[in-house]
Write a protein that holds these residues in place. Sequence first.
Motif, short mmCIF file in Angstrom:
data_model
loop_
_atom_site.label_atom_id
_atom_site.label_comp_id
_atom_site.label_asym_id
_atom_site.label_seq_id
_atom_site.Cartn_x
_atom_site.Cartn_y
_atom_site.Cartn_z
N SER A 86 0.95 -1.13 0.13
CA SER A 86 0.04 -0.11 -0.14
C SER A 86 0.75 1.31 -0.02
CB SER A 86 -0.82 0.12 1.31
OG SER A 86 -0.26 0.43 2.36
N ASN A 87 0.16 2.41 -0.03
CA ASN A 87 1.10 3.42 0.02
C ASN A 87 0.81 4.00 1.30
OD1 ASN A 87 1.65 3.81 -2.71
ND2 ASN A 87 -0.41 4.44 -3.09
N LEU A 88 0.54 3.23 2.48
CA LEU A 88 0.69 3.70 3.73
C LEU A 88 2.11 3.50 4.47
CD1 LEU A 88 -1.18 4.20 6.33
CD2 LEU A 88 -1.17 1.91 6.73
N ASN A 89 2.59 5.16 4.49
CA ASN A 89 3.84 5.26 5.11
C ASN A 89 3.78 6.01 6.40
OD1 ASN A 89 5.28 4.29 3.11
ND2 ASN A 89 5.22 5.92 1.78
N THR A 90 2.77 5.93 7.02
CA THR A 90 2.74 6.51 8.43
C THR A 90 1.60 5.83 9.02
OG1 THR A 90 0.87 8.10 7.69
CG2 THR A 90 3.10 9.03 7.47
N PRO A 91 1.92 5.74 10.62
CA PRO A 91 0.95 5.11 11.39
C PRO A 91 -0.56 5.50 11.31
CG PRO A 91 2.29 6.32 12.69
CD PRO A 91 2.84 6.47 11.11
N ILE A 92 -1.36 4.62 11.67
CA ILE A 92 -2.90 4.97 11.81
C ILE A 92 -3.01 5.98 13.13
CG2 ILE A 92 -5.32 4.22 11.96
CD1 ILE A 92 -4.18 1.80 10.57
N SER A 148 -4.48 -15.16 2.41
CA SER A 148 -5.96 -15.43 3.19
C SER A 148 -6.10 -14.16 4.23
CB SER A 148 -5.74 -16.79 3.95
OG SER A 148 -4.71 -16.61 4.84
N MET A 149 -5.09 -13.68 4.46
CA MET A 149 -5.21 -12.61 5.52
C MET A 149 -5.59 -11.11 4.86
SD MET A 149 -4.81 -11.98 8.92
CE MET A 149 -3.56 -13.25 9.51
N PRO A 150 -6.89 -10.49 5.47
CA PRO A 150 -7.21 -9.16 5.14
C PRO A 150 -5.99 -8.19 5.02
CG PRO A 150 -8.73 -10.12 6.57
CD PRO A 150 -7.67 -10.89 6.60
N LEU A 151 -5.89 -7.40 4.05
CA LEU A 151 -4.97 -6.54 3.68
C LEU A 151 -4.59 -5.67 5.00
CD1 LEU A 151 -5.06 -5.19 0.05
CD2 LEU A 151 -3.20 -6.23 1.23
N VAL A 152 -5.82 -5.20 5.68
CA VAL A 152 -5.37 -4.23 6.86
C VAL A 152 -4.79 -5.03 8.06
CG1 VAL A 152 -7.48 -4.88 8.00
CG2 VAL A 152 -6.49 -2.65 8.27
N GLU A 153 -4.74 -6.35 7.94
CA GLU A 153 -3.68 -7.12 8.92
C GLU A 153 -2.34 -7.41 8.70
OE1 GLU A 153 -5.35 -7.69 11.66
OE2 GLU A 153 -7.38 -7.70 11.23
N GLN A 154 -1.93 -6.86 7.44
CA GLN A 154 -0.70 -7.43 6.86
C GLN A 154 0.36 -6.29 7.07
OE1 GLN A 154 -0.92 -8.81 2.78
NE2 GLN A 154 -2.64 -9.94 3.19
N THR A 155 0.27 -5.67 8.17
CA THR A 155 1.42 -4.53 8.68
C THR A 155 2.23 -5.26 9.58
OG1 THR A 155 -0.01 -3.69 10.29
CG2 THR A 155 -0.10 -2.81 7.86
N LEU A 156 3.52 -4.70 10.08
CA LEU A 156 3.93 -5.26 11.24
C LEU A 156 3.49 -5.03 12.52
CD1 LEU A 156 7.78 -4.66 10.25
CD2 LEU A 156 6.47 -6.55 9.70
N PRO A 157 3.01 -3.69 12.99
CA PRO A 157 2.15 -3.32 13.96
C PRO A 157 1.05 -4.28 13.89
CG PRO A 157 3.02 -1.30 13.29
CD PRO A 157 3.16 -2.74 12.06
N ASN A 166 9.46 3.09 6.38
CA ASN A 166 7.90 3.12 6.85
C ASN A 166 7.19 2.02 5.92
OD1 ASN A 166 8.03 5.15 8.78
ND2 ASN A 166 8.17 6.86 7.47
N GLU A 167 7.53 1.92 4.80
CA GLU A 167 6.79 0.82 3.97
C GLU A 167 6.97 -0.57 4.47
OE1 GLU A 167 4.40 -0.57 1.04
OE2 GLU A 167 4.94 1.63 1.37
N TRP A 168 8.00 -0.78 4.93
CA TRP A 168 8.13 -2.17 5.55
C TRP A 168 7.11 -2.31 6.84
CZ3 TRP A 168 9.53 -7.03 4.59
CH2 TRP A 168 10.56 -7.10 3.84
#
Length: 604
Positions: free
Chosen positions: A3-9, A356-365, A444-446
């Motif tokens: 994703s382009n998510l480069n900052t924490p929620i 099988s895992m939803p994308l939102v779950e595929q971050t390190l945190p 941040n991407e990692w």
Amino acid sequence: MTSNLNTPIADFDVHRDYHSSANTDALCVHHVDININVDFIAQQLSGTVTLFFNRKQTQSVLIIDGRDLFIDNITDLHGQPLAYECEDVNPILGQRWLINVGLLITQVVVHYHTSPKAQGLQWLSAEQTLGKQLPYLFSQSQPINARSWLPLQDSPKARVTFNATVKAPLGLRVVMSANNNPVMPEDGIFTFSMDKPIPTHLLAIAVGDLAFKATGPRSGIYTEPGMLEAAVNEFEDTESMIQVAESLLGPYAWGRYDMIVLPPSFPFGGMENPMLAFMTPTLIAGDKSLVSTVAHELAHSWTGNLVSNATWRDLWLNEGFTTYFTNRIVEAVYGTEQAELEWVIEFGRLQEEIQSMPLVEQTLPANVQHRDPNLAFNRFTYDKASMFVHELESRLGRAAFDVFLLQYVNHFAFTAITTETFIDYAKQTILVEHGDKLSVDELNEWVYGQGLPAWYEGPRSTSFDKVDFALAQFISGTAANQLSITQWRAHHWQYFLSKLPLIVSQAMLLDLDEAFNFTGHHNAEIACDWYRVAVRNLFDPVLPALTEYLCKIGRGKFVRPLFIELQIAGYHQELKAIYAQARPGYHPSLQVQLDTLLQLEPSH
């Protein structure tokens, strides 16, 4: 996929522990005195816990966690009653106890007893043990089950030292995550001391017919007498592992590294309780093919026990660095090929879960702020995080990365940190000293990106080429007994089974089983992988052996995916029957997870 998510929620407080009600930022418990009695008939612990706390802010209420605990009364050190009340939070977090401590008190004594339903304790009858003569008790506090057997501030942010006095029936040995004396006291009273602050999820106890044998000058095995020799033989390389770990991350800080091999119902491969790592007997394969779990729990002595996650969102800081560190220990003790094999298998597990895992779950945190923290234990907090650490090594070069790793552990020793603490530290170290090799956007991407970064290719090992060749031959029609399997290790077999097509004919499955005796295999990992393939393809001949396997082994890593495979394949009646038979032997924490996962009513 990324994703382009480069900052924490930003819709939650990254520094808050959402899985504890404790007011650690105001009144923080730093030491615990435990004085308890072990009652196998009532299946309860009872006694007192004295909490010593520091005052960081001017508050008159100490808040502690509990779940299914019965608090009889709370006093100061002089026996004077203190006012308190209990509030239900929710089924996951349990209760919070609010104790009026005024503005001067810094110690409280909690008189309590546990419930037979405590999720952190498993009580086994004599018949459920290997020896069949004496009962057995063991705990599993991670992630938030310590509160079910001890009233305390159950948060990794509240690191504590502790002393303990435990009375058990004569003939049984008590061990804890502290210094353990191999000499049995004659009066059944055992004393322990842990003088280094540990997260509460590392508080541990076991009681049973336990023998001891050393594996080195500072390591040994506790387990039932009938399993002792096999365990010692399997784990005889422990001292070599300790020496390798010390060469990478500095002196071992905990004195001894003993292990206890628990009954098969232990729900994990291992648990890094300091000075007494808990191990599953499924690791005893007879050929040391699964001892990397020993290396993993040992590695936690630095990454996880010295430097800890501040919240369960930050679990990857424990498990990712430890999984990487495990690979380094395996490489040094068992060779580069073995380390490569395990790294590739690890990557394969991650790729499977990505599908099988939803994308939102595929971050390190881990995305678990308002959910069960057990959900944080997935392939992303372990294997994606490990791939990230491997990439740091690749970018910096091993020598430079080892310098960073040692400095990181020393800098944060005996503290709990968040993801953002690590990011800030990396910006001040790696990105300053090696800014030409890694950018802040890549970092941040990692960490915050979903899936794997687009540029990441993953590990491979030429050692698997012979497996790929054999697999291609088998799929093309070559009989299983004609395949060349010379010098295949357990990991080659795991890879072979994982790479089989999703749909395999009954004839091909029968051919494989007759040639390689997968059904009932002595290696629990290989057996699990085979049963998943067989169930997926409705290969009914495995059902009796699968039933026996699920009733004998309570390790969640094996049990959960096999029940899911049965559910997906449509074995609904068989699943219900197997689960009803197997469930009583599972650890209470696993029972709760499986009841929810399978949406089955527990049988009583």
